[in-house]
Scaffold this motif. Structure first.
Motif, short mmCIF file in Angstrom:
data_model
loop_
_atom_site.label_atom_id
_atom_site.label_comp_id
_atom_site.label_asym_id
_atom_site.label_seq_id
_atom_site.Cartn_x
_atom_site.Cartn_y
_atom_site.Cartn_z
N UNK A 7 2.77 6.04 -2.03
CA UNK A 7 2.56 4.45 -1.40
C UNK A 7 4.53 4.26 -1.48
N UNK A 8 4.85 3.53 -0.95
CA UNK A 8 5.93 3.38 -0.86
C UNK A 8 6.46 1.40 -0.59
N UNK A 9 6.31 0.83 -0.79
CA UNK A 9 6.75 -0.94 -0.71
C UNK A 9 7.91 -1.26 -0.71
N UNK A 10 8.21 -2.47 0.30
CA UNK A 10 9.49 -3.45 0.86
C UNK A 10 9.45 -4.37 -0.15
N UNK A 11 10.64 -4.95 -0.03
CA UNK A 11 10.79 -6.52 -0.59
C UNK A 11 9.57 -7.45 0.15
N UNK A 12 8.96 -7.17 0.78
CA UNK A 12 7.65 -8.00 1.98
C UNK A 12 6.25 -7.96 1.17
N UNK A 13 6.87 -6.83 0.45
CA UNK A 13 4.81 -6.13 -0.34
C UNK A 13 4.55 -5.55 0.68
N UNK A 14 4.79 -5.85 2.07
CA UNK A 14 3.71 -4.15 3.20
C UNK A 14 4.15 -3.77 2.51
N UNK A 15 3.38 -2.15 2.65
CA UNK A 15 3.47 -0.77 1.71
C UNK A 15 3.22 0.04 2.80
N UNK A 16 4.30 1.54 3.19
CA UNK A 16 3.83 2.26 4.07
C UNK A 16 2.85 3.51 3.06
N UNK A 17 1.24 3.78 3.58
CA UNK A 17 1.15 4.70 2.82
C UNK A 17 0.51 5.71 3.07
N UNK A 18 1.39 6.78 2.94
CA UNK A 18 1.13 8.71 3.78
C UNK A 18 -0.01 9.57 3.04
N UNK A 19 -0.53 9.83 2.97
CA UNK A 19 -1.85 10.92 2.86
C UNK A 19 -1.91 11.42 3.03
N UNK A 20 -2.21 13.07 2.90
CA UNK A 20 -1.66 14.40 3.61
C UNK A 20 -3.10 15.00 2.80
N UNK A 21 -3.34 15.63 3.24
CA UNK A 21 -4.80 16.12 3.24
C UNK A 21 -4.91 17.68 3.90
N UNK A 32 -1.35 -3.90 7.60
CA UNK A 32 -1.90 -3.99 8.97
C UNK A 32 -2.60 -2.88 9.26
N UNK A 33 -3.75 -3.37 10.31
CA UNK A 33 -4.64 -2.27 10.45
C UNK A 33 -3.72 -1.02 11.94
#
Length: 64
Positions: A7-21, A32-33
Motif C-alpha cells: 500500500x502506498x498513500x498520498x497526501x490526500x489519504x487515498x492509497x493505492x493497493x497492489x496485491x500479488x497472488x 474508490x470502488x
C-alpha cells in the motif's frame, strides 16, 4: 504462495493497493470502488513501461 499486499498513500489519504497472488496482480484504491486485474505478463509489461518513462509528463522526460 500467499497473497502479498503493498500500500502506498498520498497526501490526500487515498492509497493505492497492489496485491500479488499466484494468478497475477490486482490494483485498487482504498477509497474508490473498482479494481484492475493483470496477469503476471501484463504487470511485467506495465512495470517495464514505467521504468522506460512511457508515462512521464513531457516536461519530466528530460530530467532522467
Amino acid at each position: 504462495m500467499t497473497a502479498r499486499t503493498v500500500v502506498a498513500c498520498g497526501y490526500s489519504g487515498d492509497c493505492l493497493r497492489v496485491t500479488f497472488t499466484p494468478e497475477g496482480v490486482r490494483v485498487d484504491s482504498t477509497s474508490r470502488p473498482g479494481a484492475v486485474d493483470a496477469t503476471p505478463e501484463e504487470w511485467a509489461a506495465f512495470v517495464a513501461a514505467v521504468k522506460r518513462g512511457d508515462f512521464d509528463q513531457p516536461a519530466e522526460r528530460g530530467r532522467r
